[in-house]
Design an enzyme around this catalytic site. Structure first.
Site, PDB file in Angstrom:
ATOM      1  N   GLY A  63       0.794  -1.229   0.000  1.00 63.38           N
ATOM      2  CA  GLY A  63       0.000   0.000   0.000  1.00 63.38           C
ATOM      3  C   GLY A  63       0.824   1.276   0.000  1.00 63.38           C
ATOM      4  N   GLU A  64       2.122   1.157   0.234  1.00 64.85           N
ATOM      5  CA  GLU A  64       2.954   2.367   0.241  1.00 64.85           C
ATOM      6  C   GLU A  64       3.107   2.912  -1.183  1.00 64.85           C
ATOM      7  OE1 GLU A  64       6.601   1.106   2.079  1.00 64.85           O
ATOM      8  OE2 GLU A  64       5.613   0.755   4.015  1.00 64.85           O
ATOM      9  N   GLN A 122      -8.185  23.821   8.136  1.00 62.27           N
ATOM     10  CA  GLN A 122      -7.640  23.739   9.502  1.00 62.27           C
ATOM     11  C   GLN A 122      -6.437  24.668   9.599  1.00 62.27           C
ATOM     12  OE1 GLN A 122      -7.290  19.587  10.935  1.00 62.27           O
ATOM     13  NE2 GLN A 122      -8.618  19.035   9.228  1.00 62.27           N
ATOM     14  N   HIS A 155      -7.920  28.811   0.977  1.00 65.31           N
ATOM     15  CA  HIS A 155      -9.082  29.059   1.847  1.00 65.31           C
ATOM     16  C   HIS A 155      -8.862  30.309   2.711  1.00 65.31           C
ATOM     17  CE1 HIS A 155     -12.458  28.462   4.399  1.00 65.31           C
ATOM     18  NE2 HIS A 155     -11.672  28.354   5.463  1.00 65.31           N
ATOM     19  N   ASP A 196     -20.343  33.926   3.503  1.00 61.90           N
ATOM     20  CA  ASP A 196     -19.976  34.010   4.922  1.00 61.90           C
ATOM     21  C   ASP A 196     -18.972  35.139   5.122  1.00 61.90           C
ATOM     22  OD1 ASP A 196     -17.553  32.962   4.012  1.00 61.90           O
ATOM     23  OD2 ASP A 196     -18.060  30.920   4.602  1.00 61.90           O
ATOM     24  N   LYS A 219     -23.524  33.317   8.523  1.00 57.59           N
ATOM     25  CA  LYS A 219     -23.916  31.934   8.802  1.00 57.59           C
ATOM     26  C   LYS A 219     -23.256  31.475  10.091  1.00 57.59           C
ATOM     27  CE  LYS A 219     -20.193  29.160   6.850  1.00 57.59           C
ATOM     28  NZ  LYS A 219     -19.511  28.620   5.724  1.00 57.59           N
ATOM     29  N   ARG A 221     -22.038  27.683  12.106  1.00 61.15           N
ATOM     30  CA  ARG A 221     -21.894  26.237  11.949  1.00 61.15           C
ATOM     31  C   ARG A 221     -22.259  25.582  13.272  1.00 61.15           C
ATOM     32  NH1 ARG A 221     -19.666  24.048   7.493  1.00 61.15           N
ATOM     33  NH2 ARG A 221     -18.341  25.331   6.198  1.00 61.15           N
ATOM     34  N   ASP A 245     -17.480  31.786  -3.823  1.00 63.97           N
ATOM     35  CA  ASP A 245     -16.843  31.116  -2.676  1.00 63.97           C
ATOM     36  C   ASP A 245     -15.581  30.400  -3.139  1.00 63.97           C
ATOM     37  OD1 ASP A 245     -16.525  30.372  -0.070  1.00 63.97           O
ATOM     38  OD2 ASP A 245     -18.382  29.220   0.079  1.00 63.97           O
TER      39      ASP A 245
END
Ligand code: R5P
Length: 339
Positions: A63-64, A122, A155, A196, A219, A221, A245
């Site tokens: 899987g690597e 984040q 973002h 927003d 807005k 959340r 957006d």
């Protein structure tokens, strides 16, 4: 274009060819890509009229991620086009491993072209004991060996500062402006709406370019991936609205905003979004909403399901990215690309 561009390969220092051309930059340019958006990489290569570099990007049986650069990159200026979308962790890991391989193969410079930068949401702690994953990702890209980053509509623009290497945050705005100008909407009747508080700069930018009015939706959340419209500030009654957006993920921000605009008397409602993640049931939310038209770009491959929507239009950023790569290679200003 072809002549100018192919001249870059003619360099006294270039290991890939033996020519001498003192007017050309002294390093060969090469484009590589991983699996996250090959169509975009091909479109950029086509725009620049250069071939894509050959690289094996696959998986070991455990899987690597397995990478092998299949041509000489020594002394070259390399651009790796890899939005960290789809399976964000796999895309990111592919990017990091490709950068490592290119660095160990003695590329002169490595520019990570990340049209969509995952983990960007984040970018700050909203409560205790949370990570700042956008900063961690910037660190990983830098440590892997990138010396420059080109991205689009981060973002949060402040993420640029998470890199201690140059980071050009391009805007899809010029292409979006061109699209709406071509629709010949009556500017007196148009209101650009930010869905927003975080999108105000983007929306005012678009409103200024279109000579339109501006409104904002407030807005909240209640929980991650859920949104609730609290208020709309601005005169939208009887107006055509353009909601702008940076991304559609679950579609809740956009569609709850669209519904609230309609309930308060907006006429036609359009939307322009740079990154179309379209998670969960976003496509059916959009399809069944009063939205007239949704414009997205190709930073992220648009799913076949989404492409079936007649109200969806995809604008390509390949020319913008290609031009940014060309200017970076020739040490020219990219500022003019920011409208
Ligand atoms: C919010 O801060 C962003 O600019 C987007 O509005 C948001 O990420 C869209 O997410 P979703 O489609 O899940 O509401």
């Amino acid at each position: 274009m072809k002549e100018i561009w192919s001249a870059q390969g003619l360099s006294e220092n270039c290991g890939n060819c033996g020519h001498i051309d003192s007017s050309a930059p002294s390093h060969h340019v090469m484009l590589f890509h991983g699996h996250s958006n090959p169509a975009l990489a091909e479109a950029v290569a086509k725009h620049l009229d250069i071939p894509l570099g050959r690289a094996l990007v696959s998986r070991f049986s455990n899987g690597e991620i397995r990478v092998k650069i299949e041509e000489n990159v020594r002394g070259s200026r390399v651009f790796v086009i890899q939005p960290t979308c789809g399976n964000v962790n796999d895309s990111l890991m592919e990017l990091l491993i490709m950068i490592d391989a290119l660095s160990r193969a003695s590329a002169y410079s490595i520019c990570a072209v990340i049209p969509y930068y995952g983990y960007a949401k984040q970018e700050k702690k909203t409560s205790g004991r949370e990570p700042i994953s956008a900063k961690l990702v910037a660190n990983l890209i830098t440590v892997a060996g990138a010396d420059r980053v080109i991205t689009v509509d981060l973002h949060a623009a402040a993420i640029q500062g998470f890199f201690d290497i140059p980071c050009d945050n391009l805007k899809a705005l010029p292409i979006i402006v061109e699209h709406y100008r071509a629709l010949n909407l009556n500017r007196e009747d148009v209101v650009v709406v930010s869905p927003d508080a975080g999108g105000v700069a983007r929306a005012t930018d678009l409103a200024e370019h279109l000579g339109a009015q501006f409104a904002i939706i407030f807005k909240r959340r209640p929980e991650p991936d859920q949104t609730q419209v609290i208020e709309i500030v601005g005169d939208i009654e009887g107006k055509d609205c353009i909601v702008v957006d940076d991304m559609i993920s679950t579609g809740h921000t956009l569609i709850n905003g669209v519904k609230a605009l309609k309930e308060r008397g907006a006429k036609k409602i359009y939307a322009a979004v740079t990154h179309s993640i379209m998670a969960g049931d976003a496509v059916s939310l959009i399809e069944n909403s009063p939205l007239e038209e949704l414009v997205v770009t190709d930073t992220i491959p648009v799913s076949p399901e989404a492409l079936k929507m007649s109200k969806l239009k995809v604008l390509s950023l390949a020319p913008l990215l290609g031009e940014a790569i060309r200017r970076t290679h020739f040490n020219q200003s990219v500022s003019e690309l920011f409208v």
